[in-house]
Design a protein around this motif. Structure first.
Motif, PDB file in Angstrom:
ATOM      1  N   ILE A  23      16.376 -75.244 -37.564  1.00  0.00           N
ATOM      2  CA  ILE A  23      15.536 -76.269 -38.176  1.00  0.00           C
ATOM      3  C   ILE A  23      16.495 -77.346 -38.629  1.00  0.00           C
ATOM      4  O   ILE A  23      17.343 -77.118 -39.500  1.00  0.00           O
ATOM      5  N   GLU A  24      16.373 -78.509 -37.999  1.00  0.00           N
ATOM      6  CA  GLU A  24      17.318 -79.583 -38.290  1.00  0.00           C
ATOM      7  C   GLU A  24      16.866 -80.386 -39.502  1.00  0.00           C
ATOM      8  O   GLU A  24      15.682 -80.443 -39.821  1.00  0.00           O
ATOM      9  N   SER A  25      17.814 -81.010 -40.160  1.00  0.00           N
ATOM     10  CA  SER A  25      17.514 -81.773 -41.368  1.00  0.00           C
ATOM     11  C   SER A  25      16.529 -82.908 -41.084  1.00  0.00           C
ATOM     12  O   SER A  25      15.829 -83.344 -41.972  1.00  0.00           O
ATOM     13  N   GLY A  26      16.436 -83.374 -39.837  1.00  0.00           N
ATOM     14  CA  GLY A  26      15.487 -84.426 -39.473  1.00  0.00           C
ATOM     15  C   GLY A  26      14.084 -83.908 -39.207  1.00  0.00           C
ATOM     16  O   GLY A  26      13.178 -84.689 -38.936  1.00  0.00           O
ATOM     17  N   GLY A  27      13.882 -82.582 -39.264  1.00  0.00           N
ATOM     18  CA  GLY A  27      12.558 -82.005 -39.105  1.00  0.00           C
ATOM     19  C   GLY A  27      12.305 -81.352 -37.753  1.00  0.00           C
ATOM     20  O   GLY A  27      11.270 -80.731 -37.556  1.00  0.00           O
ATOM     21  N   GLN A  28      13.204 -81.481 -36.793  1.00  0.00           N
ATOM     22  CA  GLN A  28      13.007 -80.857 -35.493  1.00  0.00           C
ATOM     23  C   GLN A  28      13.259 -79.361 -35.584  1.00  0.00           C
ATOM     24  O   GLN A  28      14.157 -78.913 -36.287  1.00  0.00           O
ATOM     25  N   ILE A  29      12.461 -78.607 -34.834  1.00  0.00           N
ATOM     26  CA  ILE A  29      12.638 -77.161 -34.750  1.00  0.00           C
ATOM     27  C   ILE A  29      12.951 -76.833 -33.294  1.00  0.00           C
ATOM     28  O   ILE A  29      12.229 -77.240 -32.394  1.00  0.00           O
ATOM     29  N   THR A  30      14.025 -76.105 -33.073  1.00  0.00           N
ATOM     30  CA  THR A  30      14.431 -75.718 -31.726  1.00  0.00           C
ATOM     31  C   THR A  30      14.611 -74.216 -31.684  1.00  0.00           C
ATOM     32  O   THR A  30      15.220 -73.643 -32.583  1.00  0.00           O
ATOM     33  N   THR A  31      14.063 -73.587 -30.641  1.00  0.00           N
ATOM     34  CA  THR A  31      14.275 -72.166 -30.446  1.00  0.00           C
ATOM     35  C   THR A  31      14.900 -71.943 -29.079  1.00  0.00           C
ATOM     36  O   THR A  31      14.664 -72.705 -28.155  1.00  0.00           O
ATOM     37  N   SER A  32      15.707 -70.908 -28.973  1.00  0.00           N
ATOM     38  CA  SER A  32      16.339 -70.539 -27.706  1.00  0.00           C
ATOM     39  C   SER A  32      16.202 -69.049 -27.509  1.00  0.00           C
ATOM     40  O   SER A  32      16.486 -68.260 -28.402  1.00  0.00           O
ATOM     41  N   VAL A  33      15.723 -68.682 -26.321  1.00  0.00           N
ATOM     42  CA  VAL A  33      15.594 -67.271 -25.988  1.00  0.00           C
ATOM     43  C   VAL A  33      15.500 -67.167 -24.476  1.00  0.00           C
ATOM     44  O   VAL A  33      14.986 -68.059 -23.817  1.00  0.00           O
TER      45      VAL A  33
END
Length: 181
Positions: A23-33
């Motif tokens: 969860i980035e400070s700019g609000g983006q959420i990234t998942t990797s799997v």
């Protein structure tokens, strides 16, 4: 990390080779799997909002579970589209009964389905096909309306820009012209 990002199962931001989330400070959420869904949303019931879309604090749309096997896409005005487990798409209905089911309640001009080609001299058409036949219903590049037998490569009916109707001809010269050749 030192940039204000929250990392779960990862040791550095933007490392997409390892499974985890950030969860980035700019609000983006990234998942990797690898080999599994990278985001899973679960409701305790079958129906309801899974994702709510907001702009400046105002709801502008949502993605929801409509019923078992159906997902709905909503604008702020209500149902936009539904896809059911059979692949049927409903626009204006939550119970599509065919591959594309468009439904609405409007007085006056009625329900309009628009197929538009904005290209210069572009045709707009519907292609109606079964196991043995193909017909085009279209506006042609010469601005005429026609019903075209694509299987036989013949134009069955033409209406020109002067409202002349031709049956068996693509260039009618009177209000009704029938050609048998």
């Amino acid at each position: 990390d030192s940039s204000g990002n929250v990392l779960v199962g990862k040791t550095s931001a933007d490392d997409f080779s390892s499974a985890g989330a950030q969860i980035e400070s700019g609000g983006q959420i990234t998942t990797s799997v690898a080999g599994a869904p990278s985001l899973r949303l679960n409701r305790g019931t079958n129906d309801g909002t899974l994702i709510e879309l907001n702009k400046a604090g105002t709801v502008v749309g949502s993605i929801a579970s409509v019923a078992t096997g159906k997902i709905g896409f909503y604008g702020s005005g209500g149902t936009g589209a539904v896809i059911d487990s059979s692949g049927n798409v409903g626009i204006g209905t939550t119970s599509p009964s065919s591959k594309l089911h468009v439904e609405g309640a409007s007085a006056g001009a009625g329900l309009v389905l628009r197929v538009k080609n904005t290209g210069a001299n572009g045709a707009a058409q519907l292609d109606l096909v079964n196991d043995a036949q193909s017909w085009f219903v279209n506006t042609r590049v010469d601005d005429k309306f026609s019903i075209y037998n694509n299987t036989a490569s013949t134009t069955a009916l033409t209406i020109d820009t002067s409202d002349n109707v031709g049956i068996g001809t693509t260039s009618p010269t009177s209000k009704l012209e029938i050609s048998t050749t």
